[in-house]
Design an enzyme around this catalytic site. Structure first.
Site, PDB file in Angstrom:
ATOM      1  CE  LYS A  26      -3.855  -2.322   2.224  1.00 53.76           C
ATOM      2  NZ  LYS A  26      -4.500  -2.731   3.466  1.00 53.76           N
ATOM      3  CD  GLN A  79      -3.501  -4.372   6.665  1.00 53.09           C
ATOM      4  OE1 GLN A  79      -3.303  -3.433   5.915  1.00 53.09           O
ATOM      5  NE2 GLN A  79      -4.166  -5.450   6.303  1.00 53.09           N
ATOM      6  CG  ASP A 124      -9.785   0.291   4.896  1.00 55.56           C
ATOM      7  OD1 ASP A 124      -9.596   0.003   3.691  1.00 55.56           O
ATOM      8  OD2 ASP A 124      -9.068  -0.137   5.820  1.00 55.56           O
TER       9      ASP A 124
END
Ligand code: NDP
Length: 295
Positions: free
Chosen positions: A55, A99, A122
């Site tokens: 990422k 994460q 997200d």
């Protein structure tokens, strides 16, 4: 026997990243703005380390700033919330990604709920979940967004098609179903308690498999001509001490019946990170009252 079109998510994602890179450059030139994404990783799970590195690297490749915050596995929930609060207030950070999974001592919902919804790239904050379900503008979770982009690229119109989403997780199945409903598909959501999953699959013009069970969806479950999106990433024994990655769909069989299908790897996977970058770019634009990117 007819063979399905292979939907090349890797190539599509590369094109999307290039367009994002061009927008990032234009933003810098016109407004002196460089979008920034912060990734928070708690613990040392090897798969998570790889995801976070990828990422970060891809964010930098598109000209964005990337900030990685690595915290030890025994980090307390309070310490993590302090970190989130700092990132919420940092003007260089337009997007924050925590994460998952988080270690057991940390309440995932509390952490996701502490994110500034405007920086929640997200799309897991309850406010963004609500916006998606109610049809309002908000941040859409990256993996389902990537799946939708691939579907829209392949199909002229999704309206009226029968879509089956196998899996009802908060990160893939449920938001995927909401997105397909927004596109006026007739949706069914299947899960581990579904009766006659094969029969449900056989009716689907669009089949999205997000289960986490290697090659569970069989070739003769696929409606002829259907578009199949395989989200699954499963590592299986390939013999000789080696492993390989397979999806949730039996690709070798499904490819004979489907109209189009994503491979694993090289299908949905690359789209997820590209959509994270898109969400970060969109968040940066919104935070500066600039029009949404048109990538
Ligand atoms: P979860 O484990 O959170 O959810 C799995 C879902 O599948 C559940 O809703 C479960 O039902 C359902 N399920 C499990 N077994 C069966 C079965 N035998 N029949 C029907 N339904 C079943 O997984 P995720 O949604 O997080 O991920 C799904 C897959 O996608 C995984 O392989 C994951 O690695 C992959 N993934 C890939 C990403 C990418 O970038 N390509 C990103 C995220 C995930 P129930 O709710 O009843 O338990």
């Amino acid at each position: 026997m007819a063979k399905a079109e292979i939907i090349d998510g890797k190539a599509f994602a590369a094109g999307l990243r290039a367009r994002i890179g061009a927008e990032v450059k234009a933003l810098g030139g016109a407004h002196g703005l460089t979008p920034g994404v912060a990734v928070v990783l708690v613990g040392d799970d090897p798969a998570s380390q790889v995801y976070v590195r990828n990422k970060s690297r891809q964010a930098q490749d598109t000209g964005m700033q990337s900030f990685i915050h690595r915290l030890p596995a025994d980090t307390s929930q309070d310490a993590l919330l302090v970190q989130i609060d700092q990132l919420n207030r940092d003007p260089a950070v337009n997007g924050i990604l925590v994460q998952l999974p988080l270690p057991d001592q940390i309440d995932e919902a509390a952490v996701l709920g502490a994110l500034d919804p405007a920086k929640d790239v997200d799309g897991f904050h309850p406010m963004n979940v609500g916006r998606l379900v109610s049809g309002a503008d908000g941040t859409v979770p990256c993996t389902p967004l990537g799946c939708l982009m691939l579907l829209k690229d392949r199909l002229d119109s999704l309206a009226g098609l029968k879509a089956l989403v196998v899996g009802r997780s908060n990160i893939v199945g449920k938001p995927m179903a909401s997105l397909l409903l927004r596109e006026s598909c007739t949706i069914t959501i299947a899960h581990s308690r579904t009766r006659d999953l094969a029969g449900e699959c056989r009716q689907a013009d669009i089949l999205v498999a997000a289960v986490g069970q290697p090659e569970m969806v069989k070739g003769d479950w696929i409606k002829p001509g259907a578009t199949v999106i395989d989200v699954g990433i499963n590592r299986i024994d390939a013999g000789g001490g080696k492993t390989r990655i397979v999806g949730d769909v039996d690709f070798a069989e499904a490819v004979k019946t489907a109209g189009a299908i994503t491979p694993v790897p090289g299908g949905v996977g690359p789209m997820t990170i590209a959509c994270l970058l898109l969400n970060t770019l969109s968040a940066a634009c919104r935070q500066h009252d600039l029009p949404a990117p048109t990538v």
